[in-house]
Design a protein around this motif. Structure first.
Motif, short mmCIF file in Angstrom:
data_model
loop_
_atom_site.label_atom_id
_atom_site.label_comp_id
_atom_site.label_asym_id
_atom_site.label_seq_id
_atom_site.Cartn_x
_atom_site.Cartn_y
_atom_site.Cartn_z
N VAL A 123 0.82 -1.21 0.00
CA VAL A 123 0.00 0.00 0.00
C VAL A 123 0.86 1.26 0.00
O VAL A 123 0.62 2.19 -0.78
N LEU A 124 1.87 1.31 0.87
CA LEU A 124 2.65 2.53 0.97
C LEU A 124 3.52 2.76 -0.26
O LEU A 124 3.71 3.90 -0.70
N ILE A 125 4.07 1.68 -0.82
CA ILE A 125 4.92 1.88 -1.99
C ILE A 125 4.10 2.30 -3.21
O ILE A 125 4.55 3.09 -4.04
N VAL A 162 3.21 -5.07 -12.61
CA VAL A 162 3.83 -6.39 -12.77
C VAL A 162 4.55 -6.81 -11.49
O VAL A 162 4.46 -7.96 -11.04
N LEU A 163 5.24 -5.86 -10.85
CA LEU A 163 6.03 -6.18 -9.67
C LEU A 163 5.18 -6.44 -8.42
O LEU A 163 5.54 -7.25 -7.56
N GLU A 164 4.06 -5.75 -8.30
CA GLU A 164 3.28 -5.80 -7.05
C GLU A 164 2.02 -6.66 -7.14
O GLU A 164 1.30 -6.79 -6.16
N TYR A 165 1.74 -7.25 -8.28
CA TYR A 165 0.47 -7.97 -8.49
C TYR A 165 0.26 -9.07 -7.45
O TYR A 165 -0.78 -9.12 -6.78
N LYS A 166 1.25 -9.96 -7.27
CA LYS A 166 1.07 -11.09 -6.36
C LYS A 166 0.94 -10.63 -4.91
O LYS A 166 0.13 -11.17 -4.14
N ASN A 175 12.17 0.33 -3.96
CA ASN A 175 12.05 1.05 -5.23
C ASN A 175 13.21 0.84 -6.19
O ASN A 175 13.11 1.24 -7.35
N GLY A 176 14.31 0.25 -5.72
CA GLY A 176 15.49 0.12 -6.57
C GLY A 176 15.23 -0.67 -7.85
O GLY A 176 15.52 -0.20 -8.95
N VAL A 177 14.67 -1.88 -7.72
CA VAL A 177 14.39 -2.71 -8.90
C VAL A 177 13.36 -2.03 -9.81
O VAL A 177 13.49 -2.06 -11.04
N PHE A 178 12.37 -1.42 -9.20
CA PHE A 178 11.33 -0.73 -9.97
C PHE A 178 11.95 0.35 -10.87
O PHE A 178 11.63 0.44 -12.07
N VAL A 179 12.84 1.17 -10.32
CA VAL A 179 13.47 2.23 -11.11
C VAL A 179 14.38 1.65 -12.19
O VAL A 179 14.39 2.13 -13.33
#
Length: 450
Positions: free
Chosen positions: A165-167, A218-222, A424-428
């Protein structure tokens, strides 16, 4: 008495914007500086040191003659503008206490299909932040902490809720520079290059925002599917739901009228409209002008740390631009390839410097101050501006000392280093190549559009 300096300074800056008075704006800046000096030891360490460094740098450059009276007045005026920008838009926080739908925002957002929760949170966070600014972090992060405490969610489940939620809230907030007319990044760039407008930046900002939402989805779906299994269904809409939409529509309609029939830019129209509509609603709701004035002042004082960061960064940006040679970018901006390289470097510079503690607004203040040099060289400023707002958006997520990450860290009781780099590192890293390809496309289209 010092507590009245901030609301008076905000009011003076708003009047100065209406009558185009640089002297009144500079006076507002002086009042902000006086308050931050009075409140120096109540500020957080980073806010305090950045403000002092900015003040000392400006004072030193003024004493040695590298900044003239016009530069000093511009530094004070810019500091007033950006502090008032945050103070005026932050007035929307006063509505949270009066509208239950905002207090129960997580019950509302967690409804519906689990697969759509991430984009829903990101888009709603961006929408709220477009009028609440940093208030969205207080709203969504603060109410989540209350929600988890009321339901006894602890341990691994609590960490999963916080991360999901926070990210998504932080990433939604980071979309604001790309799509919202109330973004401080848009305000900085359009203030330095008046030929640019929010509407001109918007199509490219929307494209960038879509890419960022898709990568995050894609990263947060699961993880969001697991959070969804612990949610509490909302049987009816909370009280105040029917009043929230009209209030937001009134604000944006008033902004549109001001932009259409005056010479004001969208960011300035927002600075005028948000506090006026909010104060009128508070007066109608509370029927007490004294209480409304006290709450409005307290609300602004509650943002002292963020306002001092904005003011200090803006003043420091003017000082640094003042000592950079007027032809510093002349050789670097030769040819389309040179401008593209310059724009990409400017875009990457913000997240890289943010990672070591130099917040993005400081870097953008300097970069935007150099953009008039490019315009003088005949360079189309639009692609460069697009690159800068993309860099600003990424930097907001990677700055462990930035106000947004610090607020999220405080509410979630998670290290700011974990938030900035672990979450956030992988996301960026995944988003960056896609955004650079899009930026190349902007440069390829710019000559044809011109």
């Amino acid at each position: 008495m010092s507590r009245f300096l901030v609301p008076v300074a905000v009011l003076l800056e708003l009047i100065a914007l209406c009558i185009s008075s640089p002297h009144l704006s500079a006076l507002a800046g002086v009042l902000f500086v006086l308050y931050f000096l009075f409140a120096l030891w109540r500020l957080q360490a980073y806010s305090r040191y950045l403000f002092l460094i900015s003040l000392l740098a400006i004072g030193y450059l003024g004493v040695v003659g590298q900044l003239d009276s016009g530069d000093l007045m511009r530094a004070a005026s810019n500091a007033a503008f950006y502090a008032a920008f945050l103070g005026s838009l932050g007035m929307m926080q006063c509505l949270v206490r009066r509208l239950e739908v905002l207090q129960r925002i997580h019950d509302v957002l967690l409804g519906g299909r689990p697969a759509l929760l991430y984009p829903k949170y990101a888009v709603v966070s961006c929408g709220i932040a477009s009028v609440l600014s940093f208030g969205v972090m207080n709203l969504l992060c603060g109410t989540l902490a209350d929600t988890l405490g009321q339901r006894g969610i602890t341990g691994v489940s609590r960490l999963r809720w916080l991360r999901s939620v926070l990210i998504s809230t932080l990433r939604g907030f980071a979309l604001v520079p790309l799509v919202a007319p109330t973004s401080v990044a848009v305000a900085i760039i359009t203030r330095e290059v008046p030929t640019l407008s929010w509407s001109g930046l918007l199509p490219y900002g929307i494209g960038s925002a879509i890419l960022l939402v898709l990568v995050g989805w894609v990263l947060e779906y699961k993880r969001f599917r697991l959070v969804s299994s612990e949610r509490k269904p909302l049987e009816t809409w909370p009280a105040g739901s029917g009043r929230l939409l009209p209030l937001v529509l009134i604000i944006f309609t008033a902004m549109g009228v001001l932009v259409q029939f005056t010479a004001l830019k969208v960011s300035v129209a927002a600075m005028l409209t948000v506090p006026v509509v909010t104060l009128l609603y508070m007066l109608w709701h509370d029927r007490s002008a004294t209480e409304v004035a006290r709450e409005a002042a307290d609300n602004m004082l509650g943002m002292s740390n963020e306002m001092s960061i904005f003011a200090g960064s803006a003043g420091l940006g003017v000082a640094l631009v003042g000592v950079i040679p007027a032809d510093a970018l002349a050789g670097m901006a030769s040819g389309e390839l040179g401008v593209l390289v310059l724009a990409v470097c400017g875009s990457l510079m913000m997240p890289l410097l943010s990672a070591v503690g130099i917040i993005p607004i400081t870097v953008l203040s300097v970069q935007a101050g150099l953009m008039p040099q490019l315009v003088t060289e005949g360079v189309d400023p639009l692609p460069v501006a697009v690159a800068l707002v993309i860099g600003f958006s990424l930097a907001m997520m990677l700055s462990p000392f930035g106000p947004a990450v610090m607020l999220l860290s405080r509410f979630g009781q998670v290290s700011r280093w974990v938030v900035a780099f672990g979450w956030n590192g992988v996301f960026v890293l995944l988003s960056l190549p896609l955004l650079l390809v899009m930026l190349w496309g902007v440069f390829a289209m710019a000559p044809a559009m011109g």
